[in-house]
Every structure is written in C-alpha cells, then in structure tokens.
Design a protein around this motif. Structure first.
Motif, PDB file in Angstrom:
ATOM      1  N   GLN A   2       0.832  -1.190   0.000  1.00  0.00           N
ATOM      2  CA  GLN A   2       0.000   0.000   0.000  1.00  0.00           C
ATOM      3  C   GLN A   2       0.874   1.249   0.000  1.00  0.00           C
ATOM      4  OE1 GLN A   2      -3.378  -0.930  -0.711  1.00  0.00           O
ATOM      5  NE2 GLN A   2      -3.602   0.849   0.579  1.00  0.00           N
ATOM      6  N   THR A   3       0.554   2.181  -0.816  1.00  0.00           N
ATOM      7  CA  THR A   3       1.316   3.415  -0.741  1.00  0.00           C
ATOM      8  C   THR A   3       0.509   4.516  -0.085  1.00  0.00           C
ATOM      9  OG1 THR A   3       0.590   3.926  -2.960  1.00  0.00           O
ATOM     10  CG2 THR A   3       2.769   2.951  -2.728  1.00  0.00           C
ATOM     11  N   LYS A   4      -0.807   4.391  -0.109  1.00  0.00           N
ATOM     12  CA  LYS A   4      -1.657   5.399   0.521  1.00  0.00           C
ATOM     13  C   LYS A   4      -2.671   4.677   1.393  1.00  0.00           C
ATOM     14  CE  LYS A   4      -0.218   9.348  -1.026  1.00  0.00           C
ATOM     15  NZ  LYS A   4      -0.451   9.841  -2.345  1.00  0.00           N
ATOM     16  N   GLY A   5      -3.356   5.445   2.197  1.00  0.00           N
ATOM     17  CA  GLY A   5      -4.326   4.839   3.092  1.00  0.00           C
ATOM     18  C   GLY A   5      -5.593   4.398   2.387  1.00  0.00           C
ATOM     19  N   THR A   6      -5.698   4.663   1.113  1.00  0.00           N
ATOM     20  CA  THR A   6      -6.900   4.265   0.409  1.00  0.00           C
ATOM     21  C   THR A   6      -6.550   3.192  -0.600  1.00  0.00           C
ATOM     22  OG1 THR A   6      -6.457   6.049  -1.114  1.00  0.00           O
ATOM     23  CG2 THR A   6      -8.047   6.468   0.607  1.00  0.00           C
ATOM     24  N   LEU A 284     -25.469   0.368  -7.641  1.00  0.00           N
ATOM     25  CA  LEU A 284     -25.268   0.221  -6.196  1.00  0.00           C
ATOM     26  C   LEU A 284     -23.799   0.172  -5.805  1.00  0.00           C
ATOM     27  CD1 LEU A 284     -28.016  -2.383  -5.220  1.00  0.00           C
ATOM     28  CD2 LEU A 284     -27.831  -0.017  -4.451  1.00  0.00           C
ATOM     29  N   THR A 285     -22.949  -0.247  -6.739  1.00  0.00           N
ATOM     30  CA  THR A 285     -21.540  -0.358  -6.409  1.00  0.00           C
ATOM     31  C   THR A 285     -20.978   1.015  -6.084  1.00  0.00           C
ATOM     32  OG1 THR A 285     -21.322  -2.245  -7.869  1.00  0.00           O
ATOM     33  CG2 THR A 285     -19.291  -1.130  -7.237  1.00  0.00           C
ATOM     34  N   PRO A 286     -20.407   1.152  -4.871  1.00  0.00           N
ATOM     35  CA  PRO A 286     -19.846   2.456  -4.526  1.00  0.00           C
ATOM     36  C   PRO A 286     -18.725   2.808  -5.481  1.00  0.00           C
ATOM     37  CG  PRO A 286     -19.601   0.869  -2.715  1.00  0.00           C
ATOM     38  CD  PRO A 286     -20.161   0.133  -3.872  1.00  0.00           C
ATOM     39  N   GLY A 287     -18.849   3.954  -6.102  1.00  0.00           N
ATOM     40  CA  GLY A 287     -17.840   4.338  -7.080  1.00  0.00           C
ATOM     41  C   GLY A 287     -16.599   4.862  -6.407  1.00  0.00           C
ATOM     42  N   ARG A 288     -15.623   5.200  -7.192  1.00  0.00           N
ATOM     43  CA  ARG A 288     -14.410   5.838  -6.664  1.00  0.00           C
ATOM     44  C   ARG A 288     -14.777   7.263  -6.338  1.00  0.00           C
ATOM     45  NH1 ARG A 288      -9.679   4.117  -8.734  1.00  0.00           N
ATOM     46  NH2 ARG A 288      -9.149   6.226  -9.255  1.00  0.00           N
TER      47      ARG A 288
ATOM     48  N   PHE B 104     -10.445   5.113   6.056  1.00  0.00           N
ATOM     49  CA  PHE B 104     -11.434   4.220   5.455  1.00  0.00           C
ATOM     50  C   PHE B 104     -11.920   4.821   4.147  1.00  0.00           C
ATOM     51  CE2 PHE B 104     -12.293   3.646  10.194  1.00  0.00           C
ATOM     52  CZ  PHE B 104     -11.286   2.700  10.315  1.00  0.00           C
ATOM     53  N   PRO B 105     -11.691   4.144   3.028  1.00  0.00           N
ATOM     54  CA  PRO B 105     -11.971   4.754   1.726  1.00  0.00           C
ATOM     55  C   PRO B 105     -13.461   4.914   1.436  1.00  0.00           C
ATOM     56  CG  PRO B 105     -11.236   2.481   1.449  1.00  0.00           C
ATOM     57  CD  PRO B 105     -11.098   2.806   2.901  1.00  0.00           C
ATOM     58  N   HIS B 106     -14.318   4.155   2.157  1.00  0.00           N
ATOM     59  CA  HIS B 106     -15.748   4.261   1.859  1.00  0.00           C
ATOM     60  C   HIS B 106     -16.411   5.377   2.653  1.00  0.00           C
ATOM     61  CE1 HIS B 106     -15.451   1.876   5.459  1.00  0.00           C
ATOM     62  NE2 HIS B 106     -16.747   1.897   5.653  1.00  0.00           N
ATOM     63  N   GLY B 144     -14.875  18.458   5.585  1.00  0.00           N
ATOM     64  CA  GLY B 144     -15.460  17.247   6.155  1.00  0.00           C
ATOM     65  C   GLY B 144     -16.194  16.374   5.156  1.00  0.00           C
ATOM     66  N   HIS B 145     -16.810  16.994   4.154  1.00  0.00           N
ATOM     67  CA  HIS B 145     -17.610  16.227   3.195  1.00  0.00           C
ATOM     68  C   HIS B 145     -16.753  15.587   2.104  1.00  0.00           C
ATOM     69  CE1 HIS B 145     -16.834  20.127   1.453  1.00  0.00           C
ATOM     70  NE2 HIS B 145     -16.988  19.554   0.277  1.00  0.00           N
ATOM     71  N   ARG B 146     -15.456  15.940   2.077  1.00  0.00           N
ATOM     72  CA  ARG B 146     -14.600  15.426   0.999  1.00  0.00           C
ATOM     73  C   ARG B 146     -14.354  13.926   1.139  1.00  0.00           C
ATOM     74  NH1 ARG B 146     -10.461  19.259  -1.211  1.00  0.00           N
ATOM     75  NH2 ARG B 146     -11.565  21.246  -1.215  1.00  0.00           N
ATOM     76  N   SER B 147     -14.026  13.322   0.014  1.00  0.00           N
ATOM     77  CA  SER B 147     -13.585  11.933   0.036  1.00  0.00           C
ATOM     78  C   SER B 147     -12.122  11.919   0.479  1.00  0.00           C
ATOM     79  CB  SER B 147     -13.715  11.354  -1.367  1.00  0.00           C
ATOM     80  OG  SER B 147     -12.707  10.424  -1.598  1.00  0.00           O
ATOM     81  N   VAL B 148     -11.747  10.909   1.258  1.00  0.00           N
ATOM     82  CA  VAL B 148     -10.378  10.907   1.764  1.00  0.00           C
ATOM     83  C   VAL B 148      -9.353  10.739   0.643  1.00  0.00           C
ATOM     84  CG1 VAL B 148     -10.868  10.191   4.112  1.00  0.00           C
ATOM     85  CG2 VAL B 148     -10.569   8.454   2.353  1.00  0.00           C
ATOM     86  N   SER B 149      -9.769  10.094  -0.456  1.00  0.00           N
ATOM     87  CA  SER B 149      -8.791   9.894  -1.526  1.00  0.00           C
ATOM     88  C   SER B 149      -8.561  11.176  -2.313  1.00  0.00           C
ATOM     89  CB  SER B 149      -9.238   8.760  -2.448  1.00  0.00           C
ATOM     90  OG  SER B 149     -10.519   9.022  -2.943  1.00  0.00           O
ATOM     91  N   ALA B 150      -9.405  12.200  -2.082  1.00  0.00           N
ATOM     92  CA  ALA B 150      -9.209  13.471  -2.776  1.00  0.00           C
ATOM     93  C   ALA B 150      -8.241  14.371  -2.021  1.00  0.00           C
ATOM     94  CB  ALA B 150     -10.554  14.179  -2.954  1.00  0.00           C
TER      95      ALA B 150
END
Lengths: 289, 371
Positions: A2-6, A284-288, B104-106, B144-150
């Motif tokens: 992993q390079t990032k937390g996501t 339904l699939t959560p997108g990026r 947590f990415p979700h 706060g509303h941002r996605s963490v990957s952004a």
C-alpha cells in the motif's frame, strides 16, 4: 504494498498508448466482427421476433404472456429461485471468502483448489452429482438425519428446496471469487484502526468489513443471480419437470411447441430481468469517490 | 554486543517518577524469533517519547503491543494506573496513527473522524460538535464532506491524527507517520504535528527510523537495537553522550577510531590509534580494546594544545552541504576521520592537502569494545 491509506486500483495510463489511432486499435476488428455475427445479429433477430405479430410491430406477445396466470407464476418462480440461491450464496460465500483471504498462503491455495476444481467439471456432471447427493438415501439426507434436522429421510430431489440446495453448491464459487478478490485487497490496518478507535468486532463487521467488501458482494450477487435465472440444466435435472422456469419455457417453446414467438418473448423478458440486475448492481456499487 | 561505558550518569533513564504510562518487562517472540526482550519504559503525562532504531529492532512490535493489536508473551502495560495488558485493542482507548494512515476509503473525511465516536455510541449532536472541533484543530475545517482519496498526503495524515485524537485516547501511538510524505512536507508536518499534540497534552509514543525526526520531536528518545533499549534519554544527551557504540553510530555522524588502551590514571586514559595516542576523560582498562569518537562539529582546524587531541591528516574529500562543509580524511579500516566547518570549504584546501585538526579531550567519547 500500500502506498496510501486508500485502496486505489491501478489504471493503465492513457499516455502509454502510441496515439489516438494506432495500428493496434484495428486489431479489435476481427473480434468485433465475430461478436457482431454470432451475438448481436441473432439477439437482434430474437428481439425483433418478440415484437412481431403478423409482420407488424406489437407488444401483444408480452401482453398475452403476462396475462396468463401460469406464465406469471413461472416468472415469479424464476426470480424467487434466483434470488434465494443468490442470497444463500452470499451468506455462505462472504465468510468463506474472508477466511480464505486471511488464511496463510498454503491454506489459501488449498481453499482456492476447493473453490476452483468443481468449476472445471462440466455443469451436467455436477448436476448429476447433486442428484446422487439429494436422493432419499443420499449424503444430504444422511447429514440431516445425523444432525436431527429431520427424523426420517425426506424427498429432496425434484423439490424446490433440493434444487436450491444443489444450485447453491454449483454457483457458490462464482460468489466466492469476486468477494475474495475485494476482501484480499483490504489492508489489515483498516481493522486495526477500527479497533484502536474503540470499535468492537460486530461494529467493525457492520461498518467496516461489510461496506468495504460490498463491491465484491454486489458483483458476486449479480453473477450468481444471472447464472441462476438463466440456468436450464440444473433446474431440469434437480427440479424435474414440475419446476418450470423461464429457461425451460424457452426450450419447450422452441423444441417442443415449435412456438418461436413465445420463445423469443420469454427470452427477451429474461434478458430484461438480467439487464436490470446488472444495471442495479452497477448503480449500487460504490464508485471511486 | 560491545559493552559501552556509561558516558553520563543520567543517560539511562528508563524510569520516571509517577509514570502515566508504564511498560514493564514486555517480551514478545514470533515462533522462535525473539523480537522484544523484557523491554521496560515509562512516561509521564504529556511526554513525547520516540522509539528510534533500524528496521527489525522491535519498535513497531512494541507499538502494537501497547495498542493491543498483539499480545505480549509476558510483561505488563499500565496507563494511568489501569492494567491494559490483557484487554483487546478496542477496550484500551489507546489511539494509533498508522504508517499509511489507514483512512477508510468508503467514508468521507468527517465520517472517518466520527467513526470512533459512533462506535462508542455518542449522540449525533455531540459527534457533530467534536468532529467540527477536530477538523478545526487539524486545519481542515470545511473539508469534512470530501472523500479521503481526494486529499493530499499531508491532509490525509492530519485526518488520521484527528480521527485518533477525537475519541480522547489516553496514549497516542504514531507508527512512522511521515514515511509516505516527501521531504519538504515531512519537515513541515513534524513541526505541525508536534504542536497539535503538545496543545492536547497528549502522551505520545512515536516510532521512527529517522534520527532527525527523533531529535526534533521528542522529549525523550529510546534508541532500540535487537529488541532492547540501548539508551533512553533526552535528544541532547543521546546526541552528545551516546551510551553505546550502537547509539553513536545510529544517531548522527562521528569521527571514530579504534585502538588499544595504553594507560589509565586519574580518570584519564590514553588510547593508541592509527593516528597516534588519543587522550580521553574516561577510566578505561589498560590493554583493552577501545573505540574513541567525537562529533565532527567539535573537530576544528588548528594546532595542538594540552587540552586537545591533535593530528595531522590528509584531506580525501571536501563535501559542501550548504550551511556547512564536511572534511573527510584518509583513514584505515573501520576508522572514520572527519571534521565539519560552517559555511564554504576553507580557502586553499583541496583533496591531498595535509592539515592539522584538534578536538577537546573533555569532549572525546570512549567505549570499551570487543574484538
């Protein structure tokens, strides 16, 4: 690593291509042509056939089919059967995929083999295998008796319960694999981070593990649902002639009744149901984010 | 393991009075591989302690033991008088910031920060207020509303800090939190992070293999090697009076020479080295092997004097580093001969020049070593 937390899925960069119209692009032509010929054209004929009545466009075929109570019950039975099998596969597949993803590599290889080897066996052979297991004196009844589920052997073969049981066994790998792929890519730090934040095992399962595995579960669900809804061999071998599905109607109408219009109508409806499931799973699939 | 001479009486201070955090004789092995050996450390409330050491020295294992992500084979972990040793991680209230942040990415930024509060069943209103405050502290208000990957790496790190801090942990554990950041951002973030943690009076255990980070951020540094602490002391003591040759070598640079102790009297000894006799203010055992060393910035160009060790050396390389210039001299074997002058290279000095260098006898370090 992993390079990032996501979790980011690597995407091929468009910069790697040699240009907007490179020679390589034309290599897709044979495949496209082949698919057009053997897939799009027959499908088109099928769709056209379902909407043609006496040489004119009409939805009469669909009105007639859905107006008939027996036909409606066949559609209902097909959806119910596919949904039941899909949910059971999900309930069994998620824990299995999780155990598999967390297992040490040697155990993981073994579990992989358990999942994949049945898939290499022809579906007819697997279905016949289940007919042996589901017999009155078969293994399933032995197990039911041993665990006290029943006190005398019950009829399983040619019942909807037996059909569902066998179908789950056959379809389970198609549920496990996509979930496994997703679960395996979830870094273990997520669970650790959740625990350090004070979340107990159940909270982590509901708010962390399951949502993170959702893309895999949706993919597995739609694959199993589509496979089951369109299945012909397994329902006819395990469900017998009493259990009618849309697939068996299609086969009967072409081979037995010589009613092409009915066959194409039911085919198009089955296609529509499957398309809706696929569309819903995509939505339904959560997108990026 | 070479036995180091205690350089200063207070250098080995693993214990503090009335410790807020106490790690007592923690031992951990994986299969047959022993990772920690009876490790003890205590910290006062609000203290920032760094575990510094090479990879595989057991520092991350120690951190995971404190977090409850691993169970110790033996030993005890106490925080504020409460025994944590056998509690699972989620009952410990020990915060952790992970190397890759583990956001947590979700979930959005705010949802990430709210995760622990929700798990503990706080009311909606309280969660909102505390998340808002946490975002303010880490300077991410309105995001706060941002996605963490952004988010950028530095922002992700601040979110992960806010997420860990917002539940009010007794101890904060930071596992190499800067390793994924580029150099400039890293230097900025460590000051920022230190400020935030100090304002919250957080008791911190910070793990790093970067000596500079350790020296900049810590109240005390525990230099670890092979599962044992080599020295636990404040950054200045670690740097100026390393307790063992390992600490000397791991933290900072040094001129170092090995030799044999020729004589010892009145608290001073003479060590025979490749560049001649070196006087040290240590009572060493005559005839034993010794390592003598001095930090390069204490080595100056000049002539001999009774208070100094002096040698004439041949310049091998001049390394200009902006604010200072390093002079490397010809040396044999494992010996390192170096000096530092501030600013540009001294005029007229080129590789091959011979020059006199000296450093104070009082500032010379010495250790007994084994062959």
């Amino acid at each position: 690593m992993q390079t990032k937390g996501t979790t980011e899925v690597a995407r091929p960069s468009s910069g790697a291509r040699s240009g907007p119209h490179s020679v390589g692009d034309w290599l897709v032509l044979p495949t496209v042509g082949y698919l057009l010929l053997i897939f799009v054209v027959p499908l088109g004929l099928l769709v056209v056939g379902s909407f043609l009545v006496d040489g004119r466009f009409s939805v009469q075929n669909f009105v007639d089919y859905l107006g008939d109570a027996h036909s409606r019950s066949v559609v209902g039975a097909t959806i119910r059967y596919a949904a039941t099998v899909s949910f059971l596969c999900l309930a069994l597949g998620y824990p299995f995929a999780r155990v598999m993803a967390a297992a040490p590599s040697r155990a993981q290889a073994l579990l992989f083999a358990i999942v994949l080897i049945p898939m290499s066996v022809s579906i007819i052979v697997r279905a016949f295998g289940w007919t042996v297991l589901l017999r009155r004196e078969g293994l399933v009844n032995d197990l039911f008796l041993a665990f006290g589920v029943v006190d005398h052997p019950v009829r399983l073969l040619f019942t909807e319960g037996g059909l569902v049981l066998g179908s789950v066994g056959v379809q389970l790998p198609l549920m496990i694999l996509p979930i496994y792929t997703v679960v395996r890519s979830i870094p273990s730090e997520f669970g650790d981070a959740g625990a350090c934040l004070g979340a107990g095992p159940l909270y982590r399962l509901l708010r962390l593990d399951l949502p993170l595995a959702l893309p895999g579960m949706i993919a597995g669900f739609s694959i199993v649902f589509c496979q089951t809804a369109a299945a012909y061999v397994i329902p006819s071998l395990l469900g017998g002639s009493r259990f009618k599905t849309m697939s068996s109607t299609i086969v009967d109408s072409y081979l037995v009744l010589q009613a092409g219009a009915l066959g194409s109508t039911v085919s198009v409806m089955l296609l529509a149901i499957i398309s809706m499931i696929i569309a819903a799973s995509g939505a339904l699939t959560p997108g990026r984010r | 393991m070479p036995e180091g001479v205690r350089a200063a009486p207070k250098a080995f201070s693993a214990e503090v009075e009335n410790p807020y955090l106490a790690l007592v004789n923690l031992t951990k092995s994986f299969d047959t591989n022993s990772v920690l050996h009876a490790f003890s450390l205590s910290a006062s409330k609000g203290e920032f302690i760094t575990l510094l050491g090479p990879s595989g020295c057991g520092k991350t294992t120690l951190l995971r033991l404190v977090a409850g992500l691993l169970r110790a084979d033996s030993g005890a972990i106490r925080v504020d008088g409460q025994e944590l040793t056998n509690l699972p991680a989620y009952k410990r209230n020990v915060g952790m910031v992970f190397q890759n942040y583990a956001l947590f990415p979700h979930l959005t930024v705010a949802e990430n920060i709210a995760f622990g509060l929700r798990a503990k069943g706080h009311t909606r209103a309280e969660i909102k207020a505390r998340v808002g405050r946490a975002l303010e502290v880490v300077k991410l208000s309105g995001m706060g509303h941002r996605s963490v990957s952004a988010l950028s790496g530095g922002q992700q790190q601040r979110v992960s800090l806010a997420r860990a801090m917002v539940v009010g942990p007794t101890v904060m554990l930071l596992d190499e939190p800067f390793s994924a950041l580029d150099r400039n951002l890293r230097e900025k973030m460590r000051i920022e992070l230190r400020q935030i943690l100090r304002e919250m009076n957080a008791t911190v255990i910070f793990v790093t293999h970067d000596q500079e980070e350790a020296l900049v951020m810590s109240d005390r540094v525990a230099v670890m090697n092979k599962g044992r602490p080599e020295q636990i002391a404040d950054p200045l003591s670690i740097y100026s009076t390393p307790a063992t040759p390992f600490v000397l070598g791991f933290v900072g640079q040094a001129l170092r020479l090995s030799g044999r102790v020729a004589s010892s009297a009145d608290g001073y000894s003479t060590v025979t080295t490749a560049i001649g006799p070196i006087r040290v203010k240590y009572a060493l055992t005559p005839g034993a092997l010794a390592l003598v060393a001095v930090r390069p910035e204490l080595v100056e160009l000049g002539t001999g004097d009774a208070r100094y060790n002096f040698a004439e050396l041949e310049v091998r390389e001049l390394v200009f580093l902006g604010s200072k210039t390093q002079l490397l001299f010809e040396s044999a074997g494992d010996d390192v001969l170096m000096a530092e002058t501030s600013g540009a290279p001294p005029h007229g000095l080129t590789p091959g020049s011979r020059i006199g260098v000296r450093w104070a006898i009082e500032r010379t370090l010495a250790y007994h070593i084994e062959a």
